[in-house]
Design a protein around this motif. Structure first.
Motif, PDB file in Angstrom:
ATOM      1  N   LEU A 127       0.827  -1.208   0.000  1.00 40.76           N
ATOM      2  CA  LEU A 127       0.000   0.000   0.000  1.00 40.76           C
ATOM      3  C   LEU A 127       0.864   1.262   0.000  1.00 40.76           C
ATOM      4  O   LEU A 127       0.564   2.229  -0.702  1.00 40.76           O
ATOM      5  N   ASP A 128       1.946   1.240   0.797  1.00 38.92           N
ATOM      6  CA  ASP A 128       2.798   2.430   0.897  1.00 38.92           C
ATOM      7  C   ASP A 128       3.648   2.642  -0.351  1.00 38.92           C
ATOM      8  O   ASP A 128       3.773   3.770  -0.840  1.00 38.92           O
ATOM      9  N   VAL A 130       3.766   0.561  -3.554  1.00 35.10           N
ATOM     10  CA  VAL A 130       3.155   0.382  -4.876  1.00 35.10           C
ATOM     11  C   VAL A 130       1.974   1.326  -5.081  1.00 35.10           C
ATOM     12  O   VAL A 130       1.886   2.025  -6.094  1.00 35.10           O
ATOM     13  N   VAL A 131       1.057   1.363  -4.102  1.00 31.61           N
ATOM     14  CA  VAL A 131      -0.174   2.142  -4.286  1.00 31.61           C
ATOM     15  C   VAL A 131       0.040   3.629  -3.989  1.00 31.61           C
ATOM     16  O   VAL A 131      -0.205   4.485  -4.843  1.00 31.61           O
ATOM     17  N   LEU A 132       0.502   3.945  -2.765  1.00 25.52           N
ATOM     18  CA  LEU A 132       0.597   5.350  -2.365  1.00 25.52           C
ATOM     19  C   LEU A 132       1.657   6.110  -3.163  1.00 25.52           C
ATOM     20  O   LEU A 132       1.370   7.149  -3.769  1.00 25.52           O
ATOM     21  N   LEU A 133       2.891   5.600  -3.157  1.00 29.36           N
ATOM     22  CA  LEU A 133       3.938   6.282  -3.917  1.00 29.36           C
ATOM     23  C   LEU A 133       3.625   6.276  -5.411  1.00 29.36           C
ATOM     24  O   LEU A 133       3.919   7.243  -6.122  1.00 29.36           O
ATOM     25  N   GLY A 134       3.013   5.183  -5.869  1.00 27.01           N
ATOM     26  CA  GLY A 134       2.618   5.122  -7.275  1.00 27.01           C
ATOM     27  C   GLY A 134       1.588   6.177  -7.612  1.00 27.01           C
ATOM     28  O   GLY A 134       1.647   6.813  -8.674  1.00 27.01           O
ATOM     29  N   SER A 135       0.639   6.389  -6.689  1.00 27.83           N
ATOM     30  CA  SER A 135      -0.398   7.400  -6.917  1.00 27.83           C
ATOM     31  C   SER A 135       0.190   8.808  -6.916  1.00 27.83           C
ATOM     32  O   SER A 135      -0.196   9.658  -7.725  1.00 27.83           O
ATOM     33  N   ILE A 136       1.118   9.052  -5.996  1.00 27.74           N
ATOM     34  CA  ILE A 136       1.740  10.381  -5.919  1.00 27.74           C
ATOM     35  C   ILE A 136       2.577  10.666  -7.162  1.00 27.74           C
ATOM     36  O   ILE A 136       2.655  11.805  -7.635  1.00 27.74           O
ATOM     37  N   SER A 137       3.167   9.614  -7.709  1.00 30.42           N
ATOM     38  CA  SER A 137       4.069   9.802  -8.851  1.00 30.42           C
ATOM     39  C   SER A 137       3.347  10.236 -10.127  1.00 30.42           C
ATOM     40  O   SER A 137       3.992  10.711 -11.066  1.00 30.42           O
TER      41      SER A 137
END
Length: 204
Positions: A127-128, A130-137
């Motif tokens: 979540l931190d 793949v998902v969160l950093l991926g979303s911020i990127s």
């Protein structure tokens, strides 16, 4: 480019440095001087792979298949409960080893397998990173997105190797057997708290 890299380091570092099962394990192995560098390398490499996957857009896959998160949650909770129990049991051992005598307390194979389990069975990893950093990127494009990911990856390597190598400076404190007892109890509380957090959504 520079802004994306710095943001990647800052956001990635803030997520990685949070108290958790992985950091507690790395710290303890660093204090014991038991395969600390391979463990730091494994944690950093796993983070690098996950961050790269997130920046590449694979976070949507995890969100699309909740079963992946469910399996990781249950598996992670079971492992963390067991590891926490082991730490608690160890904390009542009166014949504690100090940091100088604990050099080879674990085999390399056991240390590697435990590192993989603590890392890969923790859904917060996915979540931190793949998902969160991926979303911020997604706010970045082209090479800037790559620099954002590179910053987050560098933060992971710097943190885990600093934690592992820096643990030796705490060695004087852990000359006292009680210090190891307190550390094991802290690890137990950390592991069980994370296990409870993983299971909470399924029992309420």
């Amino acid at each position: 480019m520079q802004t994306a890299f710095i943001q990647g380091m800052g956001i990635g570092g803030s997520l990685i440095m949070a108290v958790g099962a992985q950091n507690a394990f790395v710290l303890k192995q660093g204090l014991k001087r038991s395969h600390s560098l391979p463990i730091a390398a494994i944690c950093s490499f796993i983070d690098a792979v996950m961050i790269t996957a997130g920046v590449a857009g694979l976070g949507h896959l995890i969100l699309a298949f909740p079963l992946i998160k469910d399996i990781a949650s249950f598996g992670g909770a079971i492992f963390l409960l067991f590891y926490g129990y082991s730490a608690l049991k160890s904390s009542f051992n009166e014949n504690r080893l100090d940091s100088d005598d604990a050099l080879a307390a674990d085999s390399l194979k056991k240390a590697v397998l435990t590192t993989l389990a603590i890392s890969l069975l923790n859904p917060h990893l996915y979540l931190d990173t793949v998902v969160l950093l991926g979303s911020i990127s997604v706010q970045f494009e082209g090479t800037e997105k790559q620099w954002f990911g590179a910053g987050a990856v560098l933060a992971s390597f710097v943190w885990f190797f600093s934690l592992s190598l820096g643990a030796k400076y705490l060695s004087p404190i852990f000359k006292k057997p009680k210090a190891w007892c307190y550390l094991d109890r802290f690890i137990c509380i950390t592991m069980w708290s994370i296990a409870a957090a993983l299971m909470y959504p399924y029992i309420v």
